[in-house]
Design an enzyme around this catalytic site. Structure first.
Site, PDB file in Angstrom:
ATOM      1  N   THR A 173       0.641  -1.097   0.073  1.00  0.00           N
ATOM      2  CA  THR A 173      -0.103  -0.062  -0.147  1.00  0.00           C
ATOM      3  C   THR A 173       0.958   1.082  -0.018  1.00  0.00           C
ATOM      4  OG1 THR A 173      -1.605  -1.300   1.359  1.00  0.00           O
ATOM      5  CG2 THR A 173      -1.796   1.159   1.281  1.00  0.00           C
ATOM      6  N   LYS A 175       2.248   4.621   0.719  1.00  0.00           N
ATOM      7  CA  LYS A 175       2.386   5.521   1.983  1.00  0.00           C
ATOM      8  C   LYS A 175       3.016   6.639   1.716  1.00  0.00           C
ATOM      9  CE  LYS A 175       0.192   2.396   4.284  1.00  0.00           C
ATOM     10  NZ  LYS A 175      -1.245   2.360   5.240  1.00  0.00           N
ATOM     11  N   LYS A 201      -0.989  -0.723  -4.337  1.00  0.00           N
ATOM     12  CA  LYS A 201      -2.290  -0.539  -3.667  1.00  0.00           C
ATOM     13  C   LYS A 201      -2.586   1.031  -3.403  1.00  0.00           C
ATOM     14  CE  LYS A 201      -5.553  -1.916  -0.237  1.00  0.00           C
ATOM     15  NZ  LYS A 201      -5.452  -0.578   0.590  1.00  0.00           N
ATOM     16  N   ASP A 203      -4.609   3.333  -0.926  1.00  0.00           N
ATOM     17  CA  ASP A 203      -5.130   2.898   0.297  1.00  0.00           C
ATOM     18  C   ASP A 203      -6.640   3.206   0.118  1.00  0.00           C
ATOM     19  OD1 ASP A 203      -5.286   2.738   3.091  1.00  0.00           O
ATOM     20  OD2 ASP A 203      -3.561   3.395   3.310  1.00  0.00           O
ATOM     21  N   GLU A 204      -7.352   2.780   1.093  1.00  0.00           N
ATOM     22  CA  GLU A 204      -8.922   2.513   0.809  1.00  0.00           C
ATOM     23  C   GLU A 204      -9.451   4.094   0.991  1.00  0.00           C
ATOM     24  OE1 GLU A 204      -8.089   2.302   5.465  1.00  0.00           O
ATOM     25  OE2 GLU A 204      -7.376   1.539   3.545  1.00  0.00           O
ATOM     26  N   HIS A 294     -11.517  -4.002  -0.472  1.00  0.00           N
ATOM     27  CA  HIS A 294     -10.938  -3.594   0.881  1.00  0.00           C
ATOM     28  C   HIS A 294     -12.166  -3.753   1.736  1.00  0.00           C
ATOM     29  CE1 HIS A 294      -9.217  -1.278   3.948  1.00  0.00           C
ATOM     30  NE2 HIS A 294      -7.933  -1.473   3.512  1.00  0.00           N
ATOM     31  N   HIS A 327      -9.444  -8.319   1.956  1.00  0.00           N
ATOM     32  CA  HIS A 327      -8.643  -8.445   3.124  1.00  0.00           C
ATOM     33  C   HIS A 327      -9.217  -9.296   4.192  1.00  0.00           C
ATOM     34  CE1 HIS A 327      -5.753  -4.549   2.229  1.00  0.00           C
ATOM     35  NE2 HIS A 327      -6.539  -4.810   1.079  1.00  0.00           N
ATOM     36  N   SER A 379      -2.699  -7.858   5.272  1.00  0.00           N
ATOM     37  CA  SER A 379      -2.123  -6.655   5.082  1.00  0.00           C
ATOM     38  C   SER A 379      -2.598  -5.945   6.688  1.00  0.00           C
ATOM     39  CB  SER A 379      -2.927  -5.861   4.220  1.00  0.00           C
ATOM     40  OG  SER A 379      -2.432  -4.515   4.328  1.00  0.00           O
TER      41      SER A 379
END
Length: 475
Positions: A173, A175, A201, A203-204, A294, A327, A379
């Protein structure tokens, strides 16, 4: 003079408040193969018999209401009503019971998780006679499961699309989750994919904010994917989050991803809703896109032991609604997840036939009748020292996602990705050679450090990191 009306006793029907037990508690009922079965954990209010509560749950989630109504005579309640057919106390808990309820198949619209949940976990959860209520498990009969198309592609088709076999998949993910510009975001994606990851990925909560609009992100990420593919010779992907405020906008983003030629997109299925998720899953199936799911908001629903919905039910619902990844927790990371419980719902996601096993929280035998499987995604707070446990717990058909465990590498994103790839392949090879990763995993990682300076640096950084908290969701 106003006309006079009169209600005569015994005419039409007998009015009055219902005793649910008389109609909806049926311990002699023989469950049908076509019934949808539910296991509820009930905590009755003081003085309320468990039989009355179990019957009330069956009634309020099917045909019942609080009083007798004359229109009951216009249909066959025996055909359509839910039935509480068994009640058992919860071991070690005071005033808690598991109520088993059977619902006839005709109560539910075909292929609609939305309708299924509206009935079974609707108003009944606010019923005053209950202090708390939790849906622990559902048995989806084969006759109902066949009305769903399920995941757009499934595990085997995904491997064929990616040409990746014999090991778990690796993800990351990006960041910080919020605040990067689209160009810098794409740069981070490229570095991680070039370093050896299979996926990166969104993030949500990355949708389309002022600092990075969705179309800009899609374009820079697509460029990063193609550049990494050309340099590594491997198929790469990034979970482009198509979640949006409307279904129309969500599908517009999915169309853009398809036109860019990327292999996979993403959806937040609980905040987006099951109707939106099923619509997106259908689009992905028709247009060759994989769909990563997610579970943002799940802990609001599933974390309390006494009230809500267990995640195994949410996982089953996602398999019906559609998603190729979901997830699932890690067991060893920073997020909630007890080992046996997690492995129970991981099997419910991946396998075609799962036997009842109360030691893993599985209340019913589940036959998915060839509905494609969902790949679990581990994750949250994991790093290279966790790799042996993750390979031992999840096996090959899982995506292991290291966010901080990639981007936090002291040498940068690409070395962080390389460290994870080396650790995964070392653990997979050791397992294939018959070594016990639970006992020898640390030795496997230390041996791999000798020929991977990236892994050695990662092991040094995270050697003291542990998340030692008691899990809440226990059997």
């Amino acid at each position: 003079m106003a006309p006079q009306t009169e209600t005569r006793a015994g005419a039409g029907f007998k009015a009055g408040v219902k005793d649910y037990r008389l109609t909806y508690y049926t311990p002699d009922y023989i469950v049908k193969d076509t019934d949808i079965l539910a296991a509820f954990r009930m905590t009755p209010q003081p003085g309320v018999p468990p039989e009355e509560c179990g019957a009330a749950v069956a009634a309020e989630s099917s045909t019942g209401t609080w009083t007798t109504v004359w229109t009951d005579g216009l249909t066959s309640l025996d055909r359509y009503k839910g039935r509480c057919y068994d009640i058992e106390p919860v071991p070690g808990e005071e005033n808690q019971y598991i109520a088993y309820v059977a619902y006839p198949l005709d109560l539910f619209e075909e292929g609609s998780v939305t309708n299924l949940f509206t009935s079974i976990v609707g108003n009944v959860f606010g019923f005053k006679a209950l202090r708390a209520l939790r849906l622990e498990d559902l048995r989806i009969p084969a006759a109902y499961a066949k009305t769903f198309q399920g995941p757009p592609h499934g595990i085997q088709v995904e491997r064929d699309k990616l040409n990746k076999y014999g090991r778990g998949l690796l993800g990351c993910t990006i960041k910080p989750k919020l605040g990067l510009s689209a160009k810098n975001y794409g740069r981070a994606v490229y570095e991680c994919l070039r370093g050896g990851l299979d996926f990166t990925k969104d993030d949500e909560n990355v949708n389309s904010q002022p600092f990075m609009r969705w179309r800009d992100r899609f374009l820079f990420v697509a460029e990063a994917i193609y550049k990494a593919q050309s340099e590594t010779g491997e198929i790469k992907g990034h979970y482009l989050n198509a979640t949006a405020g409307t279904c129309e906008e969500m599908l517009k983003r999915a169309v853009c991803a398809k036109e860019l030629g990327v292999p996979i997109i993403m959806h937040d299925y609980l905040t987006g809703g099951f109707t939106a998720n099923t619509s997106l899953s259908n689009y992905c199936r028709d247009h060759g896109l994989l769909l990563h799911i997610h579970r943002a908001m799940h802990a609001v629903i599933d974390r309390q032991r006494n009230h809500g919905i267990h995640f195994r039910v949410l996982a089953k619902a996602l398999r019906m609604s559609g998603g190729d990844h979901l997830h699932s927790g890690t067991v060893v990371g920073k997020l909630e997840g007890e080992r046996e419980v997690t492995l129970g719902f991981v099997d419910l996601m991946r396998d075609d036939y799962i036997e009842k096993d109360r030691s893993r929280g599985i209340y019913f035998t589940q036959d998915w009748v060839s509905l494609p499987g969902v790949m679990p995604v581990a994750s949250g707070g994991i790093h290279v020292w966790h790799m042996p446990a993750l390979v031992e717990i999840f096996g090959d058909d899982a995506c292991l996602q290291f966010g901080g465990g990639t981007l936090g590498h002291p040498w940068g994103n690409a070395p962080g990705a390389a460290a994870n790839r080396v650790a995964l392949e070392a653990c997979t090879q050791a397992r294939n050679e018959g070594r016990d990763l639970a006992r020898e995993g640390g030795d496997v990682i230390r041996a791999a450090c000798k020929w991977s300076p990236e892994l050695a640096a990662a092991c040094e950084v995270w050697k003291e990191i542990k998340f030692e908290f008691e899990t809440i969701d226990k059997l």
